[in-house]
Motif scaffolding. Structure first.
Motif, PDB file in Angstrom:
ATOM      1  N   ALA A   9       0.564  -0.998   0.410  1.00  0.00           N
ATOM      2  CA  ALA A   9      -0.371  -0.191  -0.064  1.00  0.00           C
ATOM      3  C   ALA A   9       0.637   1.562  -0.118  1.00  0.00           C
ATOM      4  O   ALA A   9       0.673   2.394  -0.710  1.00  0.00           O
ATOM      5  CB  ALA A   9      -0.815   0.245   1.161  1.00  0.00           C
ATOM      6  N   TYR A  10       2.232   1.117   0.882  1.00  0.00           N
ATOM      7  CA  TYR A  10       2.687   1.963   0.645  1.00  0.00           C
ATOM      8  C   TYR A  10       3.675   2.305  -0.073  1.00  0.00           C
ATOM      9  O   TYR A  10       3.976   3.974  -1.018  1.00  0.00           O
ATOM     10  CB  TYR A  10       3.610   2.388   1.837  1.00  0.00           C
ATOM     11  N   ALA A  11       3.874   1.427  -0.977  1.00  0.00           N
ATOM     12  CA  ALA A  11       4.547   1.550  -1.858  1.00  0.00           C
ATOM     13  C   ALA A  11       4.319   1.612  -3.648  1.00  0.00           C
ATOM     14  O   ALA A  11       4.149   3.170  -3.941  1.00  0.00           O
ATOM     15  CB  ALA A  11       5.349   0.152  -2.995  1.00  0.00           C
ATOM     16  N   VAL A  12       2.055   1.301  -3.642  1.00  0.00           N
ATOM     17  CA  VAL A  12       1.618   2.157  -4.725  1.00  0.00           C
ATOM     18  C   VAL A  12       1.035   3.736  -4.343  1.00  0.00           C
ATOM     19  O   VAL A  12       0.769   4.212  -5.004  1.00  0.00           O
ATOM     20  CB  VAL A  12       0.138   1.051  -4.256  1.00  0.00           C
ATOM     21  N   ALA A  13       0.866   3.842  -2.939  1.00  0.00           N
ATOM     22  CA  ALA A  13       0.699   5.120  -2.503  1.00  0.00           C
ATOM     23  C   ALA A  13       2.051   6.305  -3.299  1.00  0.00           C
ATOM     24  O   ALA A  13       1.951   7.344  -4.132  1.00  0.00           O
ATOM     25  CB  ALA A  13       0.780   5.398  -1.286  1.00  0.00           C
ATOM     26  N   ALA A  14       3.215   5.506  -2.831  1.00  0.00           N
ATOM     27  CA  ALA A  14       4.550   7.045  -3.366  1.00  0.00           C
ATOM     28  C   ALA A  14       4.854   6.942  -4.705  1.00  0.00           C
ATOM     29  O   ALA A  14       5.003   7.503  -5.206  1.00  0.00           O
ATOM     30  CB  ALA A  14       5.758   5.833  -2.877  1.00  0.00           C
ATOM     31  N   ALA A  15       3.772   5.590  -5.369  1.00  0.00           N
ATOM     32  CA  ALA A  15       4.283   5.885  -6.864  1.00  0.00           C
ATOM     33  C   ALA A  15       3.573   6.732  -7.607  1.00  0.00           C
ATOM     34  O   ALA A  15       3.496   6.920  -8.722  1.00  0.00           O
ATOM     35  CB  ALA A  15       3.901   4.155  -7.434  1.00  0.00           C
ATOM     36  N   MET A  16       2.337   7.224  -6.842  1.00  0.00           N
ATOM     37  CA  MET A  16       1.340   7.637  -7.316  1.00  0.00           C
ATOM     38  C   MET A  16       1.274   9.254  -6.690  1.00  0.00           C
ATOM     39  O   MET A  16       1.105  10.099  -7.756  1.00  0.00           O
ATOM     40  CB  MET A  16      -0.743   7.411  -7.256  1.00  0.00           C
ATOM     41  N   LEU A  17       1.798   9.398  -6.121  1.00  0.00           N
ATOM     42  CA  LEU A  17       1.964  10.509  -5.173  1.00  0.00           C
ATOM     43  C   LEU A  17       3.583  11.410  -5.254  1.00  0.00           C
ATOM     44  O   LEU A  17       3.753  12.732  -5.385  1.00  0.00           O
ATOM     45  CB  LEU A  17       1.877  10.903  -3.901  1.00  0.00           C
ATOM     46  N   ALA A  26       9.242   3.208  -5.967  1.00  0.00           N
ATOM     47  CA  ALA A  26       8.017   2.726  -5.816  1.00  0.00           C
ATOM     48  C   ALA A  26       7.148   1.915  -6.949  1.00  0.00           C
ATOM     49  O   ALA A  26       6.782   0.450  -6.537  1.00  0.00           O
ATOM     50  CB  ALA A  26       7.104   4.420  -5.526  1.00  0.00           C
ATOM     51  N   ILE A  27       7.536   1.985  -7.896  1.00  0.00           N
ATOM     52  CA  ILE A  27       7.051   0.987  -8.887  1.00  0.00           C
ATOM     53  C   ILE A  27       7.178  -0.436  -9.149  1.00  0.00           C
ATOM     54  O   ILE A  27       7.119  -1.322  -8.665  1.00  0.00           O
ATOM     55  CB  ILE A  27       7.025   1.822  -9.964  1.00  0.00           C
ATOM     56  N   TRP A  28       9.403  -0.170  -9.014  1.00  0.00           N
ATOM     57  CA  TRP A  28       9.633  -1.696  -8.534  1.00  0.00           C
ATOM     58  C   TRP A  28       9.164  -2.628  -7.230  1.00  0.00           C
ATOM     59  O   TRP A  28       8.988  -3.343  -7.188  1.00  0.00           O
ATOM     60  CB  TRP A  28      10.856  -1.845  -8.380  1.00  0.00           C
ATOM     61  N   ALA A  29       8.922  -1.348  -5.990  1.00  0.00           N
ATOM     62  CA  ALA A  29       8.792  -2.314  -5.241  1.00  0.00           C
ATOM     63  C   ALA A  29       7.660  -2.973  -4.829  1.00  0.00           C
ATOM     64  O   ALA A  29       7.134  -4.497  -4.200  1.00  0.00           O
ATOM     65  CB  ALA A  29       8.857  -0.901  -3.975  1.00  0.00           C
ATOM     66  N   ALA A  30       6.027  -2.098  -6.098  1.00  0.00           N
ATOM     67  CA  ALA A  30       4.856  -2.589  -5.763  1.00  0.00           C
ATOM     68  C   ALA A  30       4.856  -3.830  -6.272  1.00  0.00           C
ATOM     69  O   ALA A  30       4.207  -4.226  -5.678  1.00  0.00           O
ATOM     70  CB  ALA A  30       4.426  -1.537  -6.010  1.00  0.00           C
ATOM     71  N   CYS A  31       5.457  -3.600  -6.919  1.00  0.00           N
ATOM     72  CA  CYS A  31       5.244  -4.971  -8.400  1.00  0.00           C
ATOM     73  C   CYS A  31       6.080  -6.114  -7.239  1.00  0.00           C
ATOM     74  O   CYS A  31       5.667  -7.369  -7.240  1.00  0.00           O
ATOM     75  CB  CYS A  31       6.516  -4.986  -9.112  1.00  0.00           C
ATOM     76  N   LEU A  54      12.935 -13.065  -1.247  1.00  0.00           N
ATOM     77  CA  LEU A  54      13.377 -12.957  -1.707  1.00  0.00           C
ATOM     78  C   LEU A  54      13.548 -11.823  -2.678  1.00  0.00           C
ATOM     79  O   LEU A  54      14.050 -11.403  -3.538  1.00  0.00           O
ATOM     80  CB  LEU A  54      14.650 -14.477  -1.756  1.00  0.00           C
ATOM     81  N   VAL A  55      12.423 -12.616  -3.266  1.00  0.00           N
ATOM     82  CA  VAL A  55      11.507 -11.628  -3.906  1.00  0.00           C
ATOM     83  C   VAL A  55      11.260 -10.264  -4.096  1.00  0.00           C
ATOM     84  O   VAL A  55      11.477 -10.007  -4.982  1.00  0.00           O
ATOM     85  CB  VAL A  55       9.859 -11.973  -5.337  1.00  0.00           C
ATOM     86  N   SER A  56      11.109 -10.252  -2.983  1.00  0.00           N
ATOM     87  CA  SER A  56      10.505  -8.899  -2.570  1.00  0.00           C
ATOM     88  C   SER A  56      11.800  -8.037  -2.540  1.00  0.00           C
ATOM     89  O   SER A  56      11.948  -6.611  -2.826  1.00  0.00           O
ATOM     90  CB  SER A  56       9.834  -8.704  -1.481  1.00  0.00           C
ATOM     91  N   LEU A  57      12.887  -8.572  -1.852  1.00  0.00           N
ATOM     92  CA  LEU A  57      14.260  -7.874  -1.610  1.00  0.00           C
ATOM     93  C   LEU A  57      14.537  -8.125  -3.083  1.00  0.00           C
ATOM     94  O   LEU A  57      15.545  -7.112  -3.424  1.00  0.00           O
ATOM     95  CB  LEU A  57      15.023  -9.055  -1.174  1.00  0.00           C
ATOM     96  N   ALA A  58      14.396  -9.007  -4.201  1.00  0.00           N
ATOM     97  CA  ALA A  58      15.561  -8.199  -5.185  1.00  0.00           C
ATOM     98  C   ALA A  58      14.764  -7.490  -6.337  1.00  0.00           C
ATOM     99  O   ALA A  58      15.397  -6.505  -6.651  1.00  0.00           O
ATOM    100  CB  ALA A  58      15.370  -9.876  -6.342  1.00  0.00           C
ATOM    101  N   LEU A  59      13.279  -7.444  -6.210  1.00  0.00           N
ATOM    102  CA  LEU A  59      12.541  -6.397  -6.749  1.00  0.00           C
ATOM    103  C   LEU A  59      12.245  -5.121  -6.352  1.00  0.00           C
ATOM    104  O   LEU A  59      12.057  -4.069  -6.800  1.00  0.00           O
ATOM    105  CB  LEU A  59      10.691  -6.795  -7.725  1.00  0.00           C
ATOM    106  N   ALA A  60      12.243  -5.202  -4.970  1.00  0.00           N
ATOM    107  CA  ALA A  60      12.216  -3.356  -3.631  1.00  0.00           C
ATOM    108  C   ALA A  60      13.714  -3.198  -3.426  1.00  0.00           C
ATOM    109  O   ALA A  60      13.572  -1.953  -3.229  1.00  0.00           O
ATOM    110  CB  ALA A  60      11.458  -4.273  -2.680  1.00  0.00           C
TER     111      ALA A  60
END
Length: 407
Positions: A9-17, A26-31, A54-60
Protein backbone atom coordinates in the motif's frame (compact mmCIF):
# COMPACT_ATOMS: atom_id res chain seq x y z
CA UNK A 1 0.86 -11.09 4.86
CA UNK A 2 -0.29 -8.08 6.86
CA UNK A 3 3.19 -6.60 6.73
CA UNK A 4 3.51 -7.08 2.97
CA UNK A 5 0.03 -5.66 2.42
CA UNK A 6 1.14 -2.53 4.31
CA UNK A 7 4.42 -2.41 2.34
CA UNK A 8 2.51 -2.70 -0.92
CA UNK A 9 0.00 0.00 0.00
CA UNK A 10 2.83 2.39 0.83
CA UNK A 11 4.63 1.61 -2.44
CA UNK A 12 1.47 2.13 -4.53
CA UNK A 13 0.79 5.46 -2.80
CA UNK A 14 4.41 6.55 -3.35
CA UNK A 15 4.22 5.57 -7.01
CA UNK A 16 1.20 7.84 -7.49
CA UNK A 17 2.27 10.77 -5.32
CA UNK A 18 6.05 11.01 -5.62
CA UNK A 19 8.43 11.64 -8.49
CA UNK A 20 12.02 11.08 -9.57
CA UNK A 21 14.02 8.38 -7.81
CA UNK A 22 11.35 7.74 -5.19
CA UNK A 23 8.79 7.00 -7.90
CA UNK A 24 11.16 4.64 -9.70
CA UNK A 25 11.69 2.75 -6.45
CA UNK A 26 7.96 2.71 -5.71
CA UNK A 27 7.07 1.14 -9.07
CA UNK A 28 9.65 -1.62 -8.67
CA UNK A 29 8.74 -2.16 -5.02
CA UNK A 30 4.98 -2.31 -5.63
CA UNK A 31 5.57 -5.15 -8.09
CA UNK A 32 7.88 -6.95 -5.66
CA UNK A 33 5.51 -6.65 -2.71
CA UNK A 34 2.54 -7.74 -4.83
CA UNK A 35 4.31 -10.89 -6.03
CA UNK A 36 5.48 -11.69 -2.48
CA UNK A 37 1.98 -11.13 -1.09
CA UNK A 38 0.46 -13.42 -3.71
CA UNK A 39 2.99 -16.16 -2.91
CA UNK A 40 2.27 -15.87 0.82
CA UNK A 41 -1.48 -16.01 0.21
CA UNK A 42 -1.40 -18.88 -2.29
CA UNK A 43 1.08 -21.23 -0.61
CA UNK A 44 2.25 -22.10 2.89
CA UNK A 45 5.51 -23.23 4.44
CA UNK A 46 8.87 -21.89 5.55
CA UNK A 47 10.45 -22.25 2.12
CA UNK A 48 7.62 -20.33 0.48
CA UNK A 49 8.04 -17.51 3.02
CA UNK A 50 11.75 -17.31 2.30
CA UNK A 51 11.17 -17.39 -1.47
CA UNK A 52 8.56 -14.62 -1.21
CA UNK A 53 10.87 -12.43 0.85
CA UNK A 54 13.75 -13.00 -1.57
CA UNK A 55 11.52 -11.95 -4.49
CA UNK A 56 10.59 -8.74 -2.66
CA UNK A 57 14.27 -8.17 -1.83
CA UNK A 58 15.24 -8.51 -5.47
CA UNK A 59 12.47 -6.24 -6.82
CA UNK A 60 12.19 -3.70 -3.99
CA UNK A 61 15.90 -3.18 -3.30
CA UNK A 62 18.40 -4.78 -5.67
CA UNK A 63 16.72 -3.97 -9.00
CA UNK A 64 15.93 -0.28 -8.27
CA UNK A 65 19.36 0.24 -6.66
CA UNK A 66 21.12 -1.02 -9.80
CA UNK A 67 18.70 0.83 -12.09
CA UNK A 68 19.11 4.15 -10.30
CA UNK A 69 22.88 3.73 -10.01
CA UNK A 70 23.20 3.29 -13.78
CA UNK A 71 20.43 5.53 -15.15
CA UNK A 72 20.70 8.53 -12.79
CA UNK A 73 23.58 10.80 -11.78
CA UNK A 74 25.04 10.50 -8.31
CA UNK A 75 22.99 11.90 -5.44
CA UNK A 76 24.35 15.07 -3.81
CA UNK A 77 25.25 13.07 -0.70
CA UNK A 78 27.32 10.60 -2.73
CA UNK A 79 29.11 13.47 -4.49
CA UNK A 80 30.02 14.85 -1.06
CA UNK A 81 31.27 11.46 0.15
CA UNK A 82 33.40 10.89 -2.96
CA UNK A 83 34.93 14.36 -2.65
CA UNK A 84 35.58 13.76 1.06
CA UNK A 85 37.48 10.57 0.23
CA UNK A 86 39.69 12.41 -2.26
CA UNK A 87 40.34 15.18 0.26
CA UNK A 88 41.29 12.61 2.89
CA UNK A 89 43.79 10.89 0.59
CA UNK A 90 45.44 14.16 -0.45
CA UNK A 91 45.08 16.46 2.58
CA UNK A 92 44.46 14.26 5.64
CA UNK A 93 40.93 15.59 6.25
CA UNK A 94 37.59 14.95 4.53
CA UNK A 95 36.47 18.54 5.18
CA UNK A 96 36.94 21.85 3.41
CA UNK A 97 37.94 24.79 5.61
CA UNK A 98 35.58 27.75 6.00
CA UNK A 99 37.49 29.89 3.47
CA UNK A 100 37.15 27.12 0.85
CA UNK A 101 33.36 26.87 1.07
CA UNK A 102 31.57 28.21 -2.02
CA UNK A 103 28.05 26.76 -1.61
CA UNK A 104 26.03 24.44 0.59
CA UNK A 105 27.40 21.49 -1.39
CA UNK A 106 30.90 22.39 -0.19
CA UNK A 107 29.95 21.20 3.29
CA UNK A 108 30.36 17.61 4.41
CA UNK A 109 27.82 17.05 7.22
CA UNK A 110 28.96 13.48 7.77
CA UNK A 111 31.52 12.23 10.23
CA UNK A 112 34.83 10.63 9.18
CA UNK A 113 33.78 6.96 8.91
CA UNK A 114 31.29 7.87 6.16
CA UNK A 115 34.33 8.69 4.03
CA UNK A 116 35.15 4.98 3.80
CA UNK A 117 32.27 4.46 1.37
CA UNK A 118 33.91 6.89 -1.08
CA UNK A 119 37.41 5.40 -0.94
CA UNK A 120 36.84 2.84 -3.74
CA UNK A 121 35.91 5.66 -6.12
CA UNK A 122 38.82 7.82 -4.89
CA UNK A 123 41.14 4.86 -5.48
CA UNK A 124 40.12 4.79 -9.14
CA UNK A 125 37.47 2.05 -9.27
CA UNK A 126 34.72 2.75 -11.78
CA UNK A 127 31.18 1.50 -12.38
CA UNK A 128 29.31 -0.24 -9.60
CA UNK A 129 32.58 -1.20 -7.86
CA UNK A 130 33.28 2.48 -7.24
CA UNK A 131 29.70 3.47 -6.50
CA UNK A 132 29.33 4.79 -2.94
CA UNK A 133 25.70 3.69 -2.81
CA UNK A 134 26.60 0.06 -3.44
CA UNK A 135 29.14 0.15 -0.59
CA UNK A 136 26.60 1.84 1.68
CA UNK A 137 24.19 -1.03 0.93
CA UNK A 138 26.86 -3.59 1.85
CA UNK A 139 27.75 -1.56 4.94
CA UNK A 140 24.10 -1.77 5.97
CA UNK A 141 23.31 -5.40 5.29
CA UNK A 142 26.35 -6.84 7.10
CA UNK A 143 25.83 -5.17 10.53
CA UNK A 144 22.06 -5.55 10.18
CA UNK A 145 22.43 -9.29 9.62
CA UNK A 146 24.76 -9.44 12.63
CA UNK A 147 22.17 -7.55 14.73
CA UNK A 148 19.45 -10.07 13.88
CA UNK A 149 21.83 -13.02 14.26
CA UNK A 150 22.70 -11.88 17.79
CA UNK A 151 19.28 -10.47 18.63
CA UNK A 152 17.50 -13.74 17.75
CA UNK A 153 19.54 -16.32 19.72
CA UNK A 154 19.74 -19.64 17.89
CA UNK A 155 22.17 -21.87 19.82
CA UNK A 156 22.88 -23.90 16.70
CA UNK A 157 19.20 -24.47 15.89
CA UNK A 158 18.86 -24.55 12.05
CA UNK A 159 15.26 -23.27 12.16
CA UNK A 160 16.28 -20.35 14.40
CA UNK A 161 19.17 -19.49 12.11
CA UNK A 162 16.77 -19.39 9.20
CA UNK A 163 14.47 -17.14 11.23
CA UNK A 164 17.34 -14.70 11.77
CA UNK A 165 18.12 -14.65 8.05
CA UNK A 166 14.43 -14.27 7.22
CA UNK A 167 14.08 -11.33 9.63
CA UNK A 168 17.12 -9.67 8.06
CA UNK A 169 15.69 -10.07 4.58
CA UNK A 170 12.28 -8.70 5.63
CA UNK A 171 13.92 -5.68 7.26
CA UNK A 172 16.06 -4.91 4.20
CA UNK A 173 13.10 -5.38 1.83
CA UNK A 174 10.78 -3.15 3.88
CA UNK A 175 10.18 0.44 2.74
CA UNK A 176 11.96 1.71 5.86
CA UNK A 177 15.34 0.41 4.71
CA UNK A 178 14.70 -0.69 1.13
CA UNK A 179 13.68 2.77 -0.08
CA UNK A 180 16.70 4.40 1.53
CA UNK A 181 19.08 1.83 0.06
CA UNK A 182 17.59 2.07 -3.43
CA UNK A 183 17.60 5.87 -3.67
CA UNK A 184 20.93 5.90 -1.79
CA UNK A 185 20.78 7.84 1.45
CA UNK A 186 23.37 7.74 4.23
CA UNK A 187 21.11 6.70 7.11
CA UNK A 188 20.78 2.88 6.71
CA UNK A 189 24.32 1.95 7.89
CA UNK A 190 23.94 4.21 10.94
CA UNK A 191 20.64 2.53 11.86
CA UNK A 192 22.16 -0.92 11.30
CA UNK A 193 25.03 -0.20 13.70
CA UNK A 194 22.65 1.19 16.35
CA UNK A 195 20.63 -2.02 16.10
CA UNK A 196 23.83 -4.06 16.38
CA UNK A 197 24.71 -2.13 19.55
CA UNK A 198 21.25 -2.89 20.98
CA UNK A 199 21.59 -6.57 20.13
CA UNK A 200 24.98 -6.75 21.85
CA UNK A 201 23.65 -4.83 24.85
CA UNK A 202 20.87 -7.40 25.30
CA UNK A 203 23.52 -10.01 26.13
CA UNK A 204 22.19 -13.13 24.45
CA UNK A 205 22.61 -16.46 26.17
CA UNK A 206 26.21 -17.49 26.73
CA UNK A 207 27.67 -13.98 26.52
CA UNK A 208 28.91 -11.97 29.51
CA UNK A 209 27.32 -8.59 30.03
CA UNK A 210 30.74 -6.95 30.26
CA UNK A 211 31.62 -8.22 26.80
CA UNK A 212 28.20 -7.12 25.59
CA UNK A 213 28.72 -3.60 26.97
CA UNK A 214 32.13 -3.26 25.34
CA UNK A 215 30.87 -4.69 22.05
CA UNK A 216 27.87 -2.36 22.11
CA UNK A 217 30.22 0.56 22.81
CA UNK A 218 32.44 -0.30 19.84
CA UNK A 219 29.46 -0.68 17.48
CA UNK A 220 27.92 2.57 18.67
CA UNK A 221 31.27 4.36 18.46
CA UNK A 222 31.44 3.47 14.77
CA UNK A 223 27.84 4.67 14.28
CA UNK A 224 28.62 7.96 16.03
CA UNK A 225 31.55 8.47 13.65
CA UNK A 226 29.24 7.97 10.67
CA UNK A 227 26.57 10.54 11.50
CA UNK A 228 25.70 12.66 14.52
CA UNK A 229 22.16 11.24 14.68
CA UNK A 230 23.63 8.25 16.55
CA UNK A 231 24.91 10.37 19.45
CA UNK A 232 21.64 10.23 21.38
CA UNK A 233 21.99 6.45 21.68
CA UNK A 234 25.08 6.84 23.91
CA UNK A 235 23.37 8.41 26.98
CA UNK A 236 20.30 6.19 26.53
CA UNK A 237 22.30 2.96 26.52
CA UNK A 238 24.62 4.26 29.27
CA UNK A 239 21.58 4.89 31.49
CA UNK A 240 20.28 1.39 30.68
CA UNK A 241 23.61 -0.26 31.56
CA UNK A 242 23.85 1.74 34.79
CA UNK A 243 20.32 0.75 35.86
CA UNK A 244 20.63 -2.88 34.83
CA UNK A 245 24.28 -3.78 35.43
CA UNK A 246 25.79 -1.01 37.53
CA UNK A 247 27.83 2.15 37.02
CA UNK A 248 31.06 0.28 36.27
CA UNK A 249 29.55 -1.50 33.26
CA UNK A 250 28.05 1.76 32.03
CA UNK A 251 31.45 3.43 32.34
CA UNK A 252 33.08 0.67 30.29
CA UNK A 253 30.41 1.09 27.63
CA UNK A 254 30.96 4.86 27.43
CA UNK A 255 34.75 4.38 27.39
CA UNK A 256 34.49 1.85 24.54
CA UNK A 257 32.31 4.26 22.54
CA UNK A 258 34.63 7.23 23.14
CA UNK A 259 37.85 5.35 22.40
CA UNK A 260 36.40 3.85 19.21
CA UNK A 261 35.23 7.26 18.01
CA UNK A 262 38.56 8.96 18.76
CA UNK A 263 40.61 6.22 17.10
CA UNK A 264 38.47 6.42 13.97
CA UNK A 265 38.73 10.22 13.85
CA UNK A 266 42.50 9.97 14.23
CA UNK A 267 42.65 7.43 11.40
CA UNK A 268 40.19 9.06 8.99
CA UNK A 269 40.54 12.78 9.78
CA UNK A 270 43.99 13.19 11.38
CA UNK A 271 44.14 16.89 10.50
CA UNK A 272 41.11 17.50 12.73
CA UNK A 273 43.15 16.43 15.76
CA UNK A 274 46.51 17.93 14.83
CA UNK A 275 45.66 21.39 13.47
CA UNK A 276 43.33 24.17 14.58
CA UNK A 277 42.21 24.69 10.97
CA UNK A 278 41.29 21.01 10.67
CA UNK A 279 39.38 21.04 13.97
CA UNK A 280 37.47 24.17 12.91
CA UNK A 281 36.58 22.53 9.57
CA UNK A 282 35.23 19.47 11.41
CA UNK A 283 33.00 21.62 13.64
CA UNK A 284 31.81 23.83 10.77
CA UNK A 285 30.89 20.87 8.58
CA UNK A 286 29.52 18.26 10.95
CA UNK A 287 28.02 20.40 13.75
CA UNK A 288 27.17 23.94 12.63
CA UNK A 289 25.97 23.13 9.11
CA UNK A 290 23.43 20.45 10.22
CA UNK A 291 22.09 22.91 12.80
CA UNK A 292 21.65 25.60 10.13
CA UNK A 293 24.20 27.89 11.81
CA UNK A 294 26.41 28.46 8.74
CA UNK A 295 26.08 31.10 6.03
CA UNK A 296 25.14 28.53 3.36
CA UNK A 297 22.22 26.29 4.29
CA UNK A 298 20.84 23.10 2.80
CA UNK A 299 17.93 23.61 0.37
CA UNK A 300 16.24 20.45 1.67
CA UNK A 301 12.71 21.21 2.82
CA UNK A 302 10.03 19.47 4.86
CA UNK A 303 6.74 20.30 6.55
CA UNK A 304 8.09 19.36 9.97
CA UNK A 305 7.63 21.92 12.78
CA UNK A 306 11.34 22.69 13.20
CA UNK A 307 11.83 23.47 9.52
CA UNK A 308 8.64 25.55 9.35
CA UNK A 309 9.85 27.63 12.30
CA UNK A 310 13.26 28.11 10.66
CA UNK A 311 11.58 29.33 7.46
CA UNK A 312 10.04 32.20 9.46
CA UNK A 313 13.45 33.85 9.89
CA UNK A 314 16.02 34.29 12.62
CA UNK A 315 13.50 34.33 15.45
CA UNK A 316 11.91 31.11 14.22
CA UNK A 317 15.33 29.47 13.93
CA UNK A 318 16.15 30.45 17.51
CA UNK A 319 12.83 29.00 18.68
CA UNK A 320 13.52 25.76 16.77
CA UNK A 321 16.97 25.34 18.32
CA UNK A 322 15.56 26.26 21.74
CA UNK A 323 12.83 23.62 21.45
CA UNK A 324 15.43 21.09 20.33
CA UNK A 325 17.56 21.86 23.38
CA UNK A 326 14.49 21.67 25.64
CA UNK A 327 13.61 18.26 24.22
CA UNK A 328 17.19 17.10 24.80
CA UNK A 329 17.02 18.32 28.39
CA UNK A 330 13.73 16.52 28.90
CA UNK A 331 15.20 13.26 27.61
CA UNK A 332 18.24 13.69 29.88
CA UNK A 333 16.00 14.24 32.92
CA UNK A 334 13.94 11.17 32.05
CA UNK A 335 17.11 9.06 31.88
CA UNK A 336 18.03 10.15 35.40
CA UNK A 337 14.57 10.00 36.97
CA UNK A 338 13.36 6.82 35.26
CA UNK A 339 16.20 5.10 33.38
CA UNK A 340 15.39 2.22 31.02
CA UNK A 341 16.14 -1.14 32.66
CA UNK A 342 16.32 -3.37 29.61
CA UNK A 343 17.09 -3.12 25.91
CA UNK A 344 13.43 -2.96 24.89
CA UNK A 345 12.82 0.07 27.12
CA UNK A 346 16.06 1.68 25.90
CA UNK A 347 15.05 1.19 22.26
CA UNK A 348 11.65 2.79 22.88
CA UNK A 349 13.24 5.71 24.74
CA UNK A 350 15.69 6.19 21.87
CA UNK A 351 12.91 6.03 19.27
CA UNK A 352 10.89 8.70 21.11
CA UNK A 353 13.95 10.90 21.61
CA UNK A 354 14.97 10.73 17.95
CA UNK A 355 11.41 11.42 16.82
CA UNK A 356 11.35 14.58 18.95
CA UNK A 357 14.73 15.67 17.57
CA UNK A 358 13.54 15.24 14.01
CA UNK A 359 10.26 17.03 14.62
CA UNK A 360 11.94 20.05 16.22
CA UNK A 361 15.32 20.21 14.43
CA UNK A 362 15.88 23.12 12.03
CA UNK A 363 17.34 21.16 9.10
CA UNK A 364 15.58 17.79 9.06
CA UNK A 365 13.99 15.67 6.31
CA UNK A 366 11.17 13.14 6.55
CA UNK A 367 13.71 10.47 5.64
CA UNK A 368 15.27 10.76 9.10
CA UNK A 369 12.28 8.91 10.53
CA UNK A 370 13.99 5.76 9.30
CA UNK A 371 15.54 5.67 12.80
CA UNK A 372 12.45 5.51 15.05
CA UNK A 373 10.62 3.33 12.52
CA UNK A 374 13.62 1.02 12.21
CA UNK A 375 13.94 0.72 15.99
CA UNK A 376 10.27 -0.18 16.35
CA UNK A 377 10.50 -2.71 13.52
CA UNK A 378 13.57 -4.34 15.06
CA UNK A 379 11.77 -4.63 18.39
CA UNK A 380 8.78 -6.23 16.71
CA UNK A 381 11.01 -8.92 15.21
CA UNK A 382 13.44 -9.60 18.05
CA UNK A 383 12.64 -8.20 21.49
CA UNK A 384 10.43 -10.98 22.81
CA UNK A 385 12.84 -13.73 21.79
CA UNK A 386 15.92 -11.85 23.00
CA UNK A 387 14.55 -11.03 26.45
CA UNK A 388 13.26 -14.59 26.84
CA UNK A 389 16.68 -16.01 25.95
CA UNK A 390 18.35 -13.72 28.47
CA UNK A 391 15.87 -14.74 31.18
CA UNK A 392 16.46 -18.41 30.49
CA UNK A 393 20.24 -17.94 30.53
CA UNK A 394 20.12 -16.25 33.95
CA UNK A 395 17.56 -18.55 35.60
CA UNK A 396 18.38 -21.82 37.41
CA UNK A 397 17.85 -24.96 35.34
CA UNK A 398 14.44 -25.75 36.84
CA UNK A 399 13.18 -22.22 36.52
CA UNK A 400 14.36 -22.05 32.91
CA UNK A 401 12.04 -24.94 32.15
CA UNK A 402 9.18 -23.13 33.89
CA UNK A 403 9.86 -20.04 31.77
CA UNK A 404 9.53 -22.16 28.64
CA UNK A 405 6.25 -23.62 29.90
CA UNK A 406 4.89 -20.18 30.71
CA UNK A 407 5.54 -19.08 27.16
Amino acid sequence: MAAYAAFGAYAVAAAMLSGGRDQVWAIWAACGYAVALFMLWRWRGRRVRMAAVLVSLALAVLAPLLWLSVAYPLEDGMVVIDRAARLLLHHGSPYLAADQVTSWLSYNPYLPVMTLFGLPSAAGLGGLAGNSGVWIALGTVVPLAAAFWIGMPHRGCPACRRDALLATAVAVASPVIGLNLAVITTDPPVLALILLALALAARPAGTSRLAGAVGAGVALGVACDLKSTAWLAVPVLAAMFAARDGVRTAARFVAASAVTALVLVAALAPAALTTLRGADALVQNSVLFPLGLTHDKTPAESLLPGHLLTAMGTAGHVVSVGLLLAAGLGIAISLVVRPPRDVTAAAWRLAVGLALMFLLGPQVRFGYFIYPLGLIGWLALTSERTEHAVARAEAPAGLAGDLTDDR
